[in-house]
Design an enzyme around this catalytic site. Structure first.
Site, PDB file in Angstrom:
ATOM      1  CG  PHE A 125      -2.349   0.133   0.919  1.00 27.98           C
ATOM      2  CD1 PHE A 125      -3.074  -0.958   0.509  1.00 27.98           C
ATOM      3  CD2 PHE A 125      -3.000   1.363   1.006  1.00 27.98           C
ATOM      4  CE1 PHE A 125      -4.408  -0.861   0.190  1.00 27.98           C
ATOM      5  CE2 PHE A 125      -4.333   1.481   0.684  1.00 27.98           C
ATOM      6  CZ  PHE A 125      -5.042   0.367   0.277  1.00 27.98           C
ATOM      7  CD  GLN A 171      -5.245  10.876   2.293  1.00 32.92           C
ATOM      8  OE1 GLN A 171      -6.024   9.992   2.588  1.00 32.92           O
ATOM      9  NE2 GLN A 171      -3.963  10.836   2.602  1.00 32.92           N
ATOM     10  CG  HIS A 202      -7.914   7.918  -2.557  1.00 32.99           C
ATOM     11  ND1 HIS A 202      -7.615   7.348  -3.777  1.00 32.99           N
ATOM     12  CD2 HIS A 202      -7.682   6.965  -1.626  1.00 32.99           C
ATOM     13  CE1 HIS A 202      -7.222   6.098  -3.579  1.00 32.99           C
ATOM     14  NE2 HIS A 202      -7.256   5.841  -2.288  1.00 32.99           N
ATOM     15  CG  LEU A 252     -11.739   4.863  -2.496  1.00 37.21           C
ATOM     16  CD1 LEU A 252     -10.680   5.933  -2.585  1.00 37.21           C
ATOM     17  CD2 LEU A 252     -11.931   4.437  -1.063  1.00 37.21           C
ATOM     18  CD  GLU A 290      -2.584   4.356  -1.289  1.00 39.43           C
ATOM     19  OE1 GLU A 290      -3.183   5.434  -1.198  1.00 39.43           O
ATOM     20  OE2 GLU A 290      -1.753   3.961  -0.458  1.00 39.43           O
ATOM     21  NE  ARG A 309      -4.674   6.823   0.202  1.00 36.69           N
ATOM     22  CZ  ARG A 309      -5.586   6.271   0.985  1.00 36.69           C
ATOM     23  NH1 ARG A 309      -6.253   6.999   1.843  1.00 36.69           N
ATOM     24  NH2 ARG A 309      -5.816   4.980   0.912  1.00 36.69           N
ATOM     25  CG  HIS A 350     -10.177   9.468   0.672  1.00 37.72           C
ATOM     26  ND1 HIS A 350     -11.244   8.649   0.383  1.00 37.72           N
ATOM     27  CD2 HIS A 350      -9.274   8.697   1.342  1.00 37.72           C
ATOM     28  CE1 HIS A 350     -10.989   7.433   0.856  1.00 37.72           C
ATOM     29  NE2 HIS A 350      -9.816   7.441   1.446  1.00 37.72           N
ATOM     30  NE  ARG A 402      -6.869   8.318   6.251  1.00 32.09           N
ATOM     31  CZ  ARG A 402      -7.073   7.339   5.355  1.00 32.09           C
ATOM     32  NH1 ARG A 402      -6.338   6.244   5.391  1.00 32.09           N
ATOM     33  NH2 ARG A 402      -7.992   7.477   4.422  1.00 32.09           N
TER      34      ARG A 402
END
Lengths: 121, 232, 131, 577
Positions: free
Chosen positions: D116, D236, D238, D248, D251, D282, D349, D391
């Site tokens: 990730f 954030q 995404h 979404l 990731e 991100r 996000h 994050r």
């Protein structure tokens, strides 16, 4: 009306035909049991039932029995095999193929009888 | 394109019975039905009530009867429906207002099957081991989002609200076939009762309606067989 | 109001027996047998003979043979049980009011029991006087 | 109507349910108040995984996870929080497994893990398999599993109750007011401890992966009451939102080998993050995508998006490990990821900022960490601060279990020794007035119109790239919108399921959190993590290695205080990947 597919109609037809058969069974038993009161009573009953309208009813009944029976086999396959559910739609069409094959002789014989007017002699 | 949107409306404060209202909405083929409902609510009639949250088919809020079939409003596109679209609340649950139904009976059935892992053995320090095959055995049921599309598409549930319903059985299946679970027989109590799995008449509406493509009827049949073979 | 995550008490109470399971199995077995019995029955009486020629004498002749007595009685018994239970399913689904449902069932079961009695009687106890 | 429970949790997403569950396990009488049904919460939309250094696939250590989290947060992460987190998330994942969570498995029966963004081994050397997952529905499984456990523990749920007020008097939290959607009735809730776990507020932006219901309600309610919101400037985006809807796409798609490409077919992330490329954090990827588009290398007729290419992956990997995103792409765009690349663009996000708390979830009201007794927060609504300025993927799911658990345990223990506070019908007053004002208003402003203007302007002026000029412009726009908000009116005057009223209330909250965000962003004259100021492109540790606490003074006027970042093991370093 909910726009269900083959499964829903298979179920409704199964239920309706089941109820229909049960109703006929009641009449049929009463008819046969009339024999206990001797040939006169019994023959009167039977003659009554030999009218064309009841013959047509009989055709519907036979259709009901055949459908209910073959769809019952479909249900058994779905219940007891791993693949039955997956092919339930195809099985339903198979039910109709069997139905036609078995129904034709009845249709020809009884239908021919009605048209030929060989009734109620 | 212009879409005619017919919505079965009901306001408990005013109406005795639900009635149809028709709206003309400008829409794109790739719009979701949810977008159309929003257009009505935001720009034509703010009193239209419906549930929605995520908007892409994973929260399960907006199950509705759209053009005669149960679907999620956010996962159904205008291009697949044509220019006349009818929307009704899902059946078999009491309508509270417009497209909103009382979900409590649905969740009561869910709770009846003990929808949680039952295993009183002390767990190991690390994870319980489970092979990929054992994991795959109950994968289908884990996809369920409890939207009630299946249960409220079931002809038996419409007429017999005590039937536990496909969704609850799917939840039970998810645990019965989990190699870590020990609570199979406890669940059978609810499932084998008169309102349990034996009420299923395999009409397949549930399977057709599931927006997560869970083979619901298949899972119900597997639960039936499990109860059968467990008994005999 | 607050929703307490209670268990489904009713379902639990109902769940003390496996009656529904037995009926479910019975429906399948009886159904399977009935398919063959009924197709045979219909074939013999509607295709092999002219339906309209059926009269007291035909019935009497046929039922004088034990095989056909047993054959028909099997149909009678299985069909009544199969149909009766099927009807019970329908009533459980469609008649929502418990009191109404109870009385409907009393009437229906009574009628079916009477038919079974009558049917059995006419098959076994009646001398058709052919022999 | 009045209710009383020792611990009341607001929100039934992952954090709320984890809090409720652990508070109940501590023996407290727990209730959950949620404006949805629990399983409708947006935790269910989380896809990729929950990161924990289990080391099931390859060597991994909690220290590495902690380091990645701190570095990913651009050193604004409080390192005590990161340490607690990286250690306890391992335990948390194991506990979730014991609760029955159906993780994917390795052939040896252990929990499967995937790569990730931003998760590395050996202090940034290469991507590591750390995200424990269940296909691409890990959040769904977590939400379901936690709810199942709540059912098991007989926790009381107030479903479809919309919280309108948190009663804080004499610096102490005493209870809640909530609107029962089914009846329109206001309910009074008495509690010894209240835990806010109401999620984020992505709906301030036009393009977002967030649910319609994520409107920052409780953040705004506390903010209006004079409590601070921390680090709101860090929001954030995404990178892979399905273009143009913003749905979404995990990731995990890149974790499984997916590649981002521009119009030239070029793997452009090689230029921005040579070591870990498409698996960079991100904020970096989102900025890179914006830059590609800005420099004319965008795809499509408008050249306004890039492509996520999965076509080189084996079809069974896509079908088995990424079934949901494959479906989304097929349904909403008619694009089959097996055959063609998927159009994507960054989507709003996750809020790194929120209600400031201690490591035990206690809400604090100033830079000296002064606690508001009886008030807790967890999950996205809270700011521990674990995520710092940005994050890392999978850390939100970890966050909600680890800090939800901590908040639950602490709240239950606090409640044991605390007393109920006297509440009267008068406490319903402010909520009733607010609702009546909206219902009886004859103003001409429409909720949907205002909200659309807010979302569009926030997107234009305060999203991935920011400048002082645009933010100042947005400050003015917000002032105007807040003024117009006073004149909104609604069609629905009824009581039962007045969802129009709910949307009107929610718009008010959106405006408040937008205000906190924009003012904080204008105030912070540096670039760090998700906060990228084009007029201040460098990170400025000397002046800005500190948390922002934004206090509402009046509409359009915000005061700031600053809280030091908790440092420790890892010295702030330039952030390259």
């Amino acid at each position: 009306m909910y726009r269900g597919r083959e499964g829903q109609w298979a179920f409704y037809l199964h239920r309706i035909s089941g109820i229909g058969i049960l109703v006929f069974l009641i009449l049929h038993v009463l008819n046969i049991a009339s024999a206990m009161w001797g040939p006169e009573v019994s023959n009167a009953f039977m003659k009554f039932y030999h009218q064309p309208v009841f013959q047509l009813g009989l055709l519907v009944l036979i259709a009901g029995v055949l459908y209910h029976g073959f769809n019952g086999l479909r249900i058994i396959l779905m219940d007891f095999t791993a693949w039955g559910v997956r092919y339930q739609r195809q099985l339903w069409y198979a039910v109709w193929v069997l139905f036609v094959v078995f129904y034709l002789p009845f249709l020809l014989k009884i239908g021919g009888g009605i048209l030929g007017g060989s009734h109620g002699d | 394109m212009q879409v005619t949107l017919k919505i079965l409306r009901f306001d408990p404060a005013k109406d005795k019975k639900p009635h149809w209202e028709t709206y003309q909405v400008e829409a794109e083929p790739w719009d979701r039905v949810l977008d159309l409902l929003h257009k009505v609510k935001w720009y034509q009639d703010g009193s239209l009530a419906f549930r929605r949250s995520c908007g892409h088919g994973i929260c399960g809020s907006d199950a509705m009867l759209i053009n005669g079939r149960n679907r999620l409003a956010c996962k159904t596109l205008v291009k697949d429906l044509g220019s006349v679209i009818t929307v009704e609340p899902i059946r078999g649950l009491p309508v509270e207002k417009d497209l909103i139904v009382d979900m409590e009976p649905f969740f009561a059935a869910y709770r009846a099957v003990k929808p949680y892992l039952i295993n009183d053995e002390p767990p190991p320090q690390r994870e319980r081991l489970q092979s990929p095959e054992e994991r795959a055995r109950f994968d289908q049921g884990t996809k369920c989002i409890l939207c009630a599309s299946c249960t409220t598409s079931c002809p038996v549930f419409w007429v017999n609200g005590t039937y536990i319903g496909p969704a609850a059985i799917v939840q039970a299946h998810r645990f019965i076939f989990d190699s870590r679970d020990r609570g199979k027989r406890e669940r059978f109590k609810a499932l084998a009762s008169g309102s349990g799995v034996w009420r299923c008449r395999t009409a397949y509406n549930c399977t057709e309606a599931c927006p997560r493509e869970i083979p619901v009827t298949q899972l119900i049949e597997e639960v039936k067989r499990e109860i059968l073979f467990d008994h005999f | 109001m607050a929703i307490k995550s209670k268990r489904y008490q009713e379902a639990r109470l109902e769940a003390s027996t496996n009656l529904e399971l037995y009926w479910w199995v019975f429906m399948r077995i009886s159904g399977l047998v009935l398919v063959f019995l009924l197709i045979g029955h219909m074939w013999m009486n509607a295709v092999l003979v002219d339906l309209n020629s059926i009269d007291y004498e035909y019935v009497a002749k046929r039922l004088s043979q034990t095989t056909w007595k047993v054959y028909d009685w099997l149909i009678l018994a299985l069909a009544l049980l199969h149909g009766g239970n099927g009807l019970r399913y329908v009533l459980d689904d469609w008649v929502r009011d418990p009191a109404k449902r109870f009385w409907t069932k009393v009437v229906v079961y009574g009628l079916l029991a009477f038919l079974f009695f009558l049917g059995s009687l006419s098959l076994f106890n009646h001398d058709f006087g052919v022999n | 109507m009045a209710h009383r429970h020792e611990v009341i949790v607001v929100g039934a997403g992952g954090a709320g349910l984890a809090t409720a569950l652990y508070a109940a396990r501590e023996g407290a009488d727990v209730a959950v108040v949620t404006k949805l049904y629990p399983t409708r919460s947006h935790t269910g939309a989380a896809q990729g995984g929950i990161g924990a250094a289990l080391g099931n696939v390859e060597e991994d250590h909690w220290e590495w996870h902690m380091f990645d989290t701190v570095k990913g947060g651009d050193y604004l992460t409080d390192q005590d929080a990161a340490e607690v987190f990286a250690k306890e998330v391992i335990e948390a994942v194991i506990e979730l497994e014991h609760m029955g969570l159906p993780f994917d498995r390795l052939p040896n029966g252990k929990i499967a893990q995937r790569r990730f963004g931003g998760h590395t081994k050996d202090w940034g050397k290469a991507p590591v398999h750390r995200a424990a997952h269940a296909a691409d529905r890990t959040g769904h499984m977590i939400l379901q599993t936690l709810y199942q456990q709540c059912v098991k523990h007989n926790i009381t749920f107030y479903n479809e109750f919309h919280v309108t007020d948190v009663i804080i008097e004499d610096g102490v939290a005493k209870g809640l007011v909530a609107l029962e959607l089914a009846t329109g009735e206001l309910h009074l809730f008495q509690a010894k401890a209240i835990v806010i776990a109401s999620g984020g507020f992505g709906r301030i932006y036009k393009v977002t992966s967030n649910a319609y219901t994520l409107t920052g309600d409780l953040q705004a309610i506390l903010y209006r009451k004079g409590l601070p919101l921390e680090d709101m400037e860090f929001y954030q985006f995404h990178p892979t939102g399905l273009y143009p809807l913003g749905i979404l796409l995990t990731e995990g798609a890149r974790g499984e080998g997916g590649i981002l490409r521009n119009a030239l077919g070029e793997r452009f992330m090689e230029r921005y993050a040579p070591t870990i490329k498409d698996l960079a954090p991100r904020d970096l990827v989102s900025r890179a995508m914006y830059l590609e588009v800005r420099e004319g290398r965008g795809c499509g007729p408008k050249k306004d998006h890039v492509l996520l290419d999965l076509t080189h992956l084996p079809p069974e990997v896509i079908e088995k490990k990424l079934p949901d995103i494959t479906e989304f792409s097929r349904i909403y765009l008619g694009v089959d990821p097996l055959k063609e690349p998927v159009p994507v663009m960054p989507t709003a996000h996750y809020a790194m900022g929120g209600i400031p708390t201690t490591l035990w979830g206690q809400v604090i009201k100033d830079e000296k960490n002064t606690v508001v007794p009886g008030l807790y927060a967890a999950g996205e609504a809270a700011c521990v601060s674990l995520h710092g300025a940005n994050r890392l993927g999978t850390n939100s799911l970890g966050d909600l279990v680890v800090f939800g658990r901590r908040a639950g345990i602490h709240a239950a223990r606090f409640a044991k020794d605390a007393d109920y506070h006297e509440l009267t019908e008068e406490h319903l007053g402010p909520s009733r007035e607010r609702i009546e004002r909206i219902k009886n208003s004859t103003g001409k402003e429409k909720v949907a119109v205002l909200r659309a203007e807010l979302q569009q302007s926030m997107m234009d002026n305060a999203s991935v790239f920011r400048t002082g000029e645009l933010l100042q412009k947005q400050v003015e726009i917000l002032k105007e919108l807040m003024d117009r908000y006073k004149r909104i009116s609604i069609d629905d005057k009824g009581d039962a399921y007045n969802t129009e009223l709910v949307e009107a209330l929610e718009l008010g909250y959106l405006l408040e959190v937008s205000e906190a965000l924009v003012h904080s962003a204008l105030n912070r004259t540096e670039s760090r993590g998700a906060h990228a100021r084009e007029d201040y492109p460098e990170r400025d540790d000397e002046n800005w290695l500190k948390h922002t606490l934004a206090y509402k003074v009046e509409d359009g006027k915000v005061a700031f205080r600053y809280k030091p970042v908790v440092l420790g093991r890892f010295e702030p370093k330039p952030r390259t990947y």
